[in-house]
Structure formats: C-alpha cells, structure tokens
Motif scaffolding. Sequence first.
Motif, PDB file in Angstrom:
ATOM      1  N   THR A 183      16.845  13.863 -24.967  1.00 34.53           N
ATOM      2  CA  THR A 183      15.463  14.127 -25.343  1.00 34.53           C
ATOM      3  C   THR A 183      15.076  15.544 -24.946  1.00 34.53           C
ATOM      4  O   THR A 183      15.402  15.983 -23.839  1.00 34.53           O
ATOM      5  CB  THR A 183      14.524  13.129 -24.637  1.00 34.53           C
TER       6      THR A 183
ATOM      7  N   TYR B 184      14.796   1.170 -30.921  1.00 33.70           N
ATOM      8  CA  TYR B 184      15.277   1.579 -32.251  1.00 33.70           C
ATOM      9  C   TYR B 184      15.849   0.396 -33.034  1.00 33.70           C
ATOM     10  O   TYR B 184      15.658   0.296 -34.253  1.00 33.70           O
ATOM     11  CB  TYR B 184      16.336   2.674 -32.087  1.00 33.70           C
TER      12      TYR B 184
ATOM     13  N   THR C 299      13.720   9.943 -32.294  1.00 31.78           N
ATOM     14  CA  THR C 299      14.687   8.847 -32.397  1.00 31.78           C
ATOM     15  C   THR C 299      15.331   8.758 -33.766  1.00 31.78           C
ATOM     16  O   THR C 299      16.550   8.606 -33.884  1.00 31.78           O
ATOM     17  CB  THR C 299      14.011   7.500 -32.070  1.00 31.78           C
ATOM     18  N   CYS C 300      14.523   8.844 -34.832  1.00 31.61           N
ATOM     19  CA  CYS C 300      15.019   8.565 -36.184  1.00 31.61           C
ATOM     20  C   CYS C 300      15.588   9.824 -36.838  1.00 31.61           C
ATOM     21  O   CYS C 300      15.088  10.910 -36.615  1.00 31.61           O
ATOM     22  CB  CYS C 300      13.899   8.000 -37.042  1.00 31.61           C
TER      23      CYS C 300
ATOM     24  N   SER D 140      13.978   4.120 -25.972  1.00 31.48           N
ATOM     25  CA  SER D 140      14.097   4.426 -27.405  1.00 31.48           C
ATOM     26  C   SER D 140      15.377   3.848 -28.011  1.00 31.48           C
ATOM     27  O   SER D 140      15.377   3.410 -29.159  1.00 31.48           O
ATOM     28  CB  SER D 140      14.054   5.948 -27.615  1.00 31.48           C
ATOM     29  N   HIS D 141      16.480   3.852 -27.251  1.00 31.12           N
ATOM     30  CA  HIS D 141      17.732   3.313 -27.769  1.00 31.12           C
ATOM     31  C   HIS D 141      17.586   1.832 -28.095  1.00 31.12           C
ATOM     32  O   HIS D 141      18.109   1.347 -29.105  1.00 31.12           O
ATOM     33  CB  HIS D 141      18.864   3.486 -26.748  1.00 31.12           C
TER      34      HIS D 141
ATOM     35  N   PHE E 187      22.861   8.535 -29.846  1.00 30.28           N
ATOM     36  CA  PHE E 187      21.551   8.915 -29.333  1.00 30.28           C
ATOM     37  C   PHE E 187      21.703  10.212 -28.544  1.00 30.28           C
ATOM     38  O   PHE E 187      22.658  10.372 -27.784  1.00 30.28           O
ATOM     39  CB  PHE E 187      20.968   7.812 -28.447  1.00 30.28           C
TER      40      PHE E 187
ATOM     41  N   LEU F  77       9.651   5.898 -25.511  1.00 34.91           N
ATOM     42  CA  LEU F  77      10.663   6.947 -25.370  1.00 34.91           C
ATOM     43  C   LEU F  77      11.727   6.574 -24.351  1.00 34.91           C
ATOM     44  O   LEU F  77      12.912   6.832 -24.569  1.00 34.91           O
ATOM     45  CB  LEU F  77      10.002   8.268 -24.984  1.00 34.91           C
TER      46      LEU F  77
ATOM     47  N   GLN G 195       9.260   8.443 -33.453  1.00 33.62           N
ATOM     48  CA  GLN G 195      10.140   8.526 -34.621  1.00 33.62           C
ATOM     49  C   GLN G 195      10.852   9.878 -34.684  1.00 33.62           C
ATOM     50  O   GLN G 195      12.045   9.943 -34.996  1.00 33.62           O
ATOM     51  CB  GLN G 195       9.324   8.313 -35.902  1.00 33.62           C
TER      52      GLN G 195
END
Length: 789
Positions: free
Chosen positions: A288, A758, A788-789, A754-755, A285, A751, A785
């Motif tokens: 941000t 996910y 994160t993705c 997010s980890h 990860f 957010l 997304q």
Amino acid sequence: MATGKRRFGERRFVDEGDSPIKRRRSGADAPHQSEEERLSSLISKLGDQYQQLETHINSLSEVLKDEYPSFRDNILKTILQSVYEKPEKVSVYSTLAGLLNTKQSKIGEEVLDVLIEEIKSALSSQNFNKVQLLVRFLADLVNTHVVDVDSIIEVFDTLLAVKFELNIPQTRSDWFIYCVMSALPWVGFELFDKNRENLDRVMGAIEEYINKRDKSYIPAVQVVFSEQEHDYLDVLMNQLKSLNARGWKESLLLRPYAQFSRYLSEGKTHKFPELSVPKHSEEWFYPTPFIPMKIFTEEEESLHSLPPSHSIERHLAEDAVRMVLLMHCNDRKDTVFTLIQQIERVESFSMAHIAVEVLMGHVLQLPSAPNIPAFYGAVISGLCKQKPTVVPVILNRVVHFLFQQVTSMNPVCVNRLAQWFGYHLGNWKFEWEWNLWSMVLQLAQDHPKVRFIREVLAKCLRLSYFEHVQDNIPVQFHALLPPQPTDTFSYEQREGESRPEVTVANLLLTDFNEKCPPADLLGTLDKLDNLCPAAAPKDLQNAKIEIFTQSLLYFGNKSLTHCFSALFKYRPLLLSIVKSPECKIVCVKAVGEFLQSKPQWMQLVINKLVRMQVVDPASVISWIFLPNVVSILTRSFVWEIIDSVIHIGHGMYIKACKELKQQKDELTSYSDLEQLTHNEEDRKEVLEKEMEEFERKVEDADQLLGNTFLVLCQSFVSVLSQHLSGCQERKQDARTQWYLCVLAGLQHILLKYSHEVYHYMNELEGQVFIGDLYSDITQVYHRFQILTC
C-alpha cells in the motif's frame, strides 16, 4: 580510501588492527566449523567494520576466487542472501562481485545468472522488498563493471512497461515504478555519464506516469489530514529531479568500489539475462502506498544540518533506516545495534533525528505498521538507553509535535500513538512534562487531545496497576484515568432484594463451588421458568444466558487463568444454551456488561469465546453496534476487539484450508503409487471419507469470514447513514468526533484486510455499497477500490 569523515554506510572495526580474513582461532580453541560455513561467515560479516574496508574486500575476493570451484553455489547464495538481509551493505557486495568478476569473468556471469533467478523467484512469491533490494544491487553492479549500461536500461524498461498493462490495480504499477526510482540513485551518475539519452527517457516516463496517476486515495493513508502531505512517489520524484539537476552527484552513499575503479574497468561487463514480469492475477496483492513522515521544520533541519526534504540525501538516509527496520525486525537488539551504528557513522548531520522520524512514521503508517507495535516500542526504548543524551531529547520534541497535530490526525493514528506512548511511559516510570499538557483539562471531554491522554493512561493501566499509575501522574490528570477496574455483576445479592434472577445466579454460584455436573446446572437455570411464569420464552432464554455467563465470569474472576479454566470446563453447557445468532449477541452483551471497567479482560474473554466457537465474530460486531454500545466507538479497545475477532475468523479459515491441503497431498501420494499394501488401502479409504468433512470445514470457515465482513460493513453504513440523516434533520454539523472516528475506522478495516475483503466484494457491492449512499461513505469505498482493484 582517503581518511577524514566517515561516509554513510561505512563501519569501524571492533579491533582496528585486526583483519576479519585473518581472525581465526586454531588448535583446541577453534570451534568445529566446516570450510563452507567459514566462507559464509566471512561473506556475511564483510563490511561490519570500517577500517581498511577496501583491503578486506580485496582479501576476501582472493580467498573466494581460490575456493570458488569447490564452493560455487554456497558463495553465490551467501552473497545474494547478504544483499537482501543486510541492505546497508549493498555496495560492499557489489564491490566484492566486481573484484571477483575482474579476476575471473565467469564468476561475474554466474552471479548474474543466480541473480536473475532470485529476482524471478522473489517476484513469483510476491516478496517485494527482496525484489527492490536485488534490483538495487543489480544497478550497483553497473558501477563495478559487472553489468553493462544497456542491460540496466533494459531492466528498467521492462519494469516500467507494467504501467501499460490493462485492468490492473494502480498499486501494481506504483510499486514497479517505485522499484526503478529507488534504484536510480545508485546508478544515476554512471548512466548520466555514459547513456544520458536513455536516462532522460526513463525519467520522462516515470514523471509522465506520476503526473497522470489517480491520487484520490491519499486521504485514506494520511496520518495528518493536510493538503501539504504528498505520497512516497511524489516525494521521491521531486528528490530525483533535484539529483538530476546536480548531475546525479550525491554525497551519502558508501561506494568502496571507487578505490578500485581503474582495476574494475579491466573486467568484462556482461549482458544481464532477459527479465520478464509475471502477469497480474487476483492472488497478487501489492504494498500500500504511504506518506513519508515529516516532523522537523526547515529551521530544525538547518540547526541539525539535516538534508533538506527535497534532497536525495534525505531519501537515502530515511530509506537506510526503513530497510534496517524491515530486514532486522526479527531481532530488536540487532535492530538497535545497527541503528546506533548508522547514527554514529554519519558525522555530517544528525542521523538520530532521521531514525526517530522514520520510526514514528512506521508506528503511525496506514493501514497498518510494517511490524508489531511492541517491536517499535522496544527499539525506541533501546535507542533511548544507548543514546541517553541524544534520542530522548529528540523524542521529546517529536511527541510534543505530534500532540499538537492530534486535532487534525487520523483517529486511527491517534489511538496508535496513544498505545505506543503509554507503552513508552510504562518503561520510563511515567516521567513526562505533564505540566505542558495541563491546558487540555479545560477542553471538552470529546476533544481529540483529551481523548488522546485518556487512551495513553488506559494503556499505562494495562502495563501496571491503578494505584501505581495514579501515584505517578499529577493530581489534575486523575480525572482522565479510566474507572478503577472492578467486576460489574448484575446479580449481586443485596439486602432486601429478592429478584428471581438474583436467586438463580446465587444458586449457580453455589453449584460452581460444589462442582456440580452440567445437568444440575441446567436444572438450576430452569428454575427461572417457575420463578417468572409470565415471562415470554425468548425473554427467559436471554435471561438464562445472561445469568449463566455473568455467574461463570464471577466464579472465575480471581485471574484470567481461573476465568479461562471455567469457560473451558463449562463450554458444552454454554454451547447448549447459546445456539442462535441472537443468543450469541446476548452472551457477548453479558460479557461486555460484566467487564465494562476491565477492557483488557473484556477483549481476552471475547477472543476466548470466539476461539471456543461459543460465539462468532459477527455476533461480537453486532453487539458493538447496538444502540447502547455504539457510542463508545471512540475508545481504542473497541477497535482492538473488532480487529482481533476478524483476525481469529481469518485464522480459522487459513487453518481449515491448510488442513484440507494436507489431506489432499496425502491422498495424492497414495494415488501415485502403483501398488498399495493392505494398510495403505485402508488409509486411502479413510482419507477419501474424511475429505468431504475437510471441504465442509473450509466452506463453513469461508462463510463465517464472509458473513463477518458483511455484518461489519452493513453496521458501519447503517450507523453512519443514521447519524448523517439525523444531523441533516436537526441542521447540525455532522462531522463530530464520533463520526470521524467511525468513518476512519471503516476505511482502516477495509484497507487493513483488503486481501480478505477483496474476495467478498461481489457480496458487499450487491448488499452494502449500493444505492444512494452518502458521499463520505462512497469515497471510503472508492479509495479502497483504487488500492485493491
């Protein structure tokens, strides 16, 4: 070095005539210190003082050259550790490495060997701040003729190549691009002079990537919703282009190696070992993206001689403060001391303005601040005390500016600003220019500015008490104070009232005072069955939970210690009556009603019940989104409750995983032995039997956390959709303050966690974010997304 104004990054001596190389106590006064420790101390303190800096660097290089054969590993380790822990002195250590390389080229080669391993290790462990600083150090080693120019280009190309990888999150390529961009100011002039063609190619590759990247996520990390705000990559790209137009000549960085340029040019340059970037995996990860805080206008920049926003000097100054906050965060006093040094060191402009601007940017950074809020509050207060004629004046201007921005500010940031300002006022006797905010009292109660002041005063109450706050703010603001904290006991005995619930509650209070056993308490609760024979079993059960919970809180209301002791003592009885998910919601509801005017107590008691596993995070969230509670989602304490119960649930999962790993490691240690003693065989059998229980705990904790996010997202989508559909039917504007707060809250939770979210994306996309959802909701998930993705 030429005398005159001190350049950024330079330090003064505490004792101007004293060299750190020669300052050693002897005889009985000398502390016990090994030679290895002495060398480490000399290296780490190098550059802490300014006068005769080049002389000290040269002197230390002579000492280290002689000691190098005996203390090689320690010297190399300390140099690289200092680069990471004291980023403001990167060029000091690159100069030291250059001098050592000139004296003995093998040392320079071994510095690079250790540096490549440190970079690889930092990449593998996802320590991105460390990687960035080490790459910066590597770039600066080009200036000291330790690394050849072609090698740094190869490293940049390796990092830039990440942008060609397929099926990776954009945050991965963003960060590797930023890593190269942040190193360029240190080595740009050298590349411009000796390898301009490749420098232009690198700049072209960076600009091409930045122009093509998806920027639709920006509203998710904006502090103030404005089309004029740009993210950190766009801002830095413009600053680098400005630097390029000036021939890569900047005027801020400390470059002590300039005094040794002729001597360093005699040293042997080395090729940096080949660097490879680990492939992306689901466990990786990345940081941000953020929006740099811009507070001061062009007029103010001119008045205080601040570097223009488009200049690289502005980035370097901001980055210097940012790195101090990140690297010195374990010691607030050291942070304040280092920032004060930087403020005093720079004479060409007001570094204090930059420090305050970056500090407030960190306080409001989304999705979460890099450090805990108390850290920033302590650092800002420390700066005000150390610079009482400078920092408070700047801070006053910043607060007024941000207050004017509240109407267009992300609601999450409004709450965070209020939390910090309430803390700050509590440290400064609530002194403020309240008269300048008096016009707010004429606005609607749900106006962002009114809500901000209300949250500020609520924070003040947490750090003080009601009467003290009331006496120290103007009378006209008393209307915005929260209600005076008091318990709301629903079963208070009133004259002429004979409700069955009141009768049972008072019997329970008598039992508590007489320290009756749990069996007697259950018997007292069961008396409600006879007093309400016509009531439905479910209603009776809910009533028993509410009566017992509120009576227990009333019994322990003297202090939090009394309250927690009572909850712990009667936990078995609570577990026996609070079993189903519906019962858990009833229990939380009883707590919320009893402590409705004591939000801090409410949060702490709910957290305690979650940790005691009387209720779970999902039940707390379900209570918050009940129709009669959801209206207070504009209050910051509600979001604190949501945040804390998620944190507790995640902590339970981490603890279960850790215990399982320890169990597996211990079992493996026995399996590796060729022959076991009788006791070891017994222990191995016990471990094997317990393994299933530990695996079940991990599975339960995982399910609990997954259910928490599922219930949370379902609740968000449900209340937002109901609000939007209702406004459409009534033909009303849907973008009310309540709606904006809830929508921003959903984005923030996704957010910030997010980890964790996910890992449950398949469930969320299959049960929540499907079908024909409103565009505002789908945009929130789309931004998540991208990041994160």
